[in-house]
Every structure is written in structure tokens, then in C-alpha cells.
Enzyme design. Sequence first.
Site, PDB file in Angstrom:
ATOM      1  N   CYS A  93      23.848  22.391  30.846  1.00  0.00           N
ATOM      2  CA  CYS A  93      24.972  21.700  31.470  1.00  0.00           C
ATOM      3  C   CYS A  93      25.270  20.444  30.665  1.00  0.00           C
ATOM      4  CB  CYS A  93      24.682  21.370  32.931  1.00  0.00           C
ATOM      5  SG  CYS A  93      23.152  20.480  33.190  1.00  0.00           S
ATOM      6  N   HIS A 101      37.594   7.184  32.230  1.00  0.00           N
ATOM      7  CA  HIS A 101      38.144   7.370  33.571  1.00  0.00           C
ATOM      8  C   HIS A 101      39.405   8.225  33.531  1.00  0.00           C
ATOM      9  CE1 HIS A 101      36.019   3.573  35.321  1.00  0.00           C
ATOM     10  NE2 HIS A 101      35.214   4.597  35.170  1.00  0.00           N
TER      11      HIS A 101
END
Length: 571
Positions: A506, A207
Site C-alpha cells: 500500500c 492538500h
Amino acid sequence: MSVTGQDNKELQQEFVIVGEPIVPGIGLGKALLLGKSSLRIRELTLPQEEVEHEISRYYKALKRSRSDLAALEKEAKGKQGYQEIASILQAHLEIIKDPLLTEEVVKTIRKDRKNAEFVFSSVMGEIEKSLCAVQKTTATRVDRVQDIHDISNRVIGHLCCQHKSSLGEFDQNLIVFSEELTPSEAANANPEYIRGFVSLEGAKTSHTAIVSLAKNIPYVANFTTELWDTIKEFSGTLVLINGDKGEITFNPQLSTIQTYYRKQASVSVTVPVQVQTGKNLPLISLSAQIVSTEELPMIERESPGTSVGLFRSEFMAFSLGRLPCVEEQADQYAQLVQFQCSDIHVLRLFDFGEDKECPCISSSHRSVRWLLEQEKVLKEQLQAIAIVSRIGRLKVLIPGVIDASEIALVKRLFQEEIRLLKGISENILWGSMIEIPSAVWMIEEILQESSFVALGTNDLAQYTLGTSRERSLLGERSRVPHPSVIRMIHHVVEQAKQKNVPVSVCGEMAGDPALLPMFLGLGVKELSAVIPAINSLKMRLLDLNSRECSRLTKQLLRAKTYEEVHQLLYV
């Protein structure tokens, strides 16, 4: 608020240490060392008459903590590109609203007549233990434990009336060093003055990394404790952080600083980037991964002309806390189509499941199989895409396919929506996301149904190697593609060449400058990376030669172990 410098003359020479690059970019500032909380929680037994007052004090601390988080979330929601930050802060708010943190703590204070700090700390400790008991050691668990620490520190800080200085309060350029950098600390940081983060431990999928990336703050992590003890001696000295290579330079000489910034300035070039091959042919183009159209101005500012190579549409639902309606989707997709760039933008259909649960629908399926199960949701998204196709062309990417039948079914449903919306002509190119091993070995059939394919390297590595997606806990191996994954990418690219179907990449690998020679050598035509990584990739491209890339790739395809790949790419 200011930071004083280090006076010891022995510490004035240029000194370089290397960690793991987490978020790319270059930053210069004074070293600010954040210490661990010095609060020591004492166990106190209260007189009966003070129990209700203690409960009231606890409720006030919870209320202040919620207000802190709500203010941060509101600020994040109001800024471009900060949707993922808002989602993380919303998760913190949900944790702090959990009845366990009110009912259980209050019940224990009443029953045992203990002080709020001690009871709250004990309850949070039990939550952490239960997390460790039910989840294997992955970065997801580490993230959740860090969230618990973050919330615990905030509430206890209010209970004890002690708070660390906010990283939004400083008015000079700083590189922040912290043993454990929390998401809320990163969310508080003002990127105008906080020019880099350095932590003892960290992960690209954490995070804290997501917040740093959204704020475009370079981040380097993962050092030995011995090296970290050395770092502490340099508090207040000038530091240059290179988030591309994981280098931290203390007391950089003027020539070192000029070299970094001169090279960084030289990459303000248009896309597609041209690589020297003797004929100056454009071999590879760079595009941006985004989670919201609010990031489009950031592309225009940071890398003009760059197209969107992956719009992760499911983040609309995470931001809203529900599935968006057709009109809301059409509005977002219209903004995407109308954004001026050098190529057609790529929209990925909702990719829910496992680590990305839909806010309002629970299912054991994921990706395209989730969509086919929730046909109403899929049809609404296809309807929004059909409406927007009147404005301009769009590439639509189908996530997590396992074979060609899923692609054909989605395309058939889209044709039904086209027929229902009379007067709308199809203006769509269909692509397939190759991120499951079965798709690699069914690639010939998949290519027949696809105008382009995109390799999703995060999930492809996870499902191939039987690991968690958050592989950072594997140490140095977390950065290194396994030989099997390299060979799978090679197989897909070779099959696509025969069908003249372009291949993009990606995921984390696409944003790693060290892997550029491999992708060039393999024949990949496009890399889709997060916005802060694009200029770093351009910098790396300026140093490459196509013949050397081809030679390196041949060696990589013969490699048998992580260690061999690491030697070829990173040493």
C-alpha cells in the site's frame, strides 16, 4: 458560465505535453486558465476617525471568510468520501480563527492607522516567513504556505470586494489550468463539469491533491515555466487529460479520444484481475484504501467486487475531532465487515504520530508504540473489533511494528477482550505493517506472528532514505523507488514466500501503474490503492506479460541508482 474557444488556426493541431501524474483518471473538456490574483495591496494611512470603521470592515471580511469555509466544510461532511476534504477545510477554519489574525491585525490597525488589507497581508507574510524559518523545505511546508496563501486571498478578496468565479458555477466540461491551484478552489469544483486539474507545481501529498483524489478529478502538475507559457496560448481549446501518465493533449483528434475511452471502458472487470501468463492465472489482486465507510458505495460504483485492503481507522478521530467511542467504532467496523466483496477486508489499527497527531492526546510515540502507551485507547478499539467479529471475518493490521514482540502483545490484549466479552469467538486474522527498516530485517520472526503482511511504501522509503515523507520536492526522483527500497521489498516477499504468508503493498507506489511490472515480478500478491487509481491499474495490467515482468525485476534488483531505476520503469 461558459468558456470561449481559441480562434488561432495554428493552435488547432493535436499537441501533447507531459507533466507529473498526481491523481489518476481520464478527462475531456475545454481549457480554463485561472489567472493569478491581480489585486495590488496599497499602504494607506487613515485619519484617526476612520480607524474603528476600518477594524469593523476587517471583522466583516473575517466573518464572511469563515462563513465561506464553514459552508464548504458542511458540504464536504455531507458527501461520501469527502472526510479528508472536510479535515483540510476545518484546518483552514482553525487558522482563520487564530487570535493572531484578529488581535494582532486589529492592534496594528489601531497603532499604525494603516488600512486592513495592508496590515493583514503583512501579518500573513510574517507567518509565512516564520514557517520557512522553522521548517526545512518539504511538501508539508509547501502545503502550509499554500494554506496561508489560500486564506489570505479569501480574506483580501472580501476586503476588496473582488472574488474569482467559483469552480462550482460552470455548466460545461472543463480542464482547469492554474499556476497555483489551492485546496479551497479544488474543494469548490463540481466534478460533474470540472474534468481535470493542471498546475505549474504540485505534489501527490499536497492538500490540493487530496481534495482532487476525493472528488475523483484527474490532476497533472510540474511543468517548466517555458512550457507553462506555451500552455497559456491554448486557453479555450479542447483538452484531454491523462492523469495516469501525466499527459495533456490539446486539440485531440477523434481517434485519440476514442482510443482512450475505449481502453478505459474495457477495464470494467471483476477483481481479482487476471494477468495473461500463458495460463491466464490470477497473479495479483487489487483492493481499495479508504478513510471512511462512506466510501464503500464509491467502490461499488467504480470497481464492483473490490475488497478494502486498508481501512485507515484513525480518520474517524480526525473527522470527529476526538477519539470515537466503542459503539461508534463498532458501527463503522460492522459496515465494513458486511460490505459484499471477493475477499476479507483489512482494518488498520489507529496509526497516530508525527504527521497524524491524535486530536486529543499528545505523544512522542507513533503507530503501535503510541497504542501500547495509550492502552485504554487500544483496548477500546480491540473491544469494538471483538464485538464485530461475531458478524464476519476481518483482517486487522498492526501499524509500524519494529519486531514480533509488539504483535504478540497486541494479540494478548485482544484475547483479554475476548474473554471479557463472553460468547464472542475470535474471527480475526492478524497482519503486520512493514514500514520501518528494522521490521524488514526482523521479518522472519514477524512472519511467525502474522497471517499476512502489508508493505507501507511511504514510510519505508522515508525511514530508509532519511527524507521527508513528502518527497515530491526531489523532482523526478519523487516517483522513482530507490534501489535499496526495491531490494527491501524483494527481501520481505522472498521470506514471506517461504512461510506461505501473503504480501500486499500500500502507499503511493501501489497506485502507480508504472510500478506494476516490478510488483508482479517481485511476487507481490495484492496492491491496495485509492479508489480512483484502481481502474488505471487494471488498464495497465491488460498490457503486461509475466515473463517480461520477471526479466525487468531482475534488472531492477541489479540497479544501483535512482537514474537506472528511472530508465527501466519510466523511459
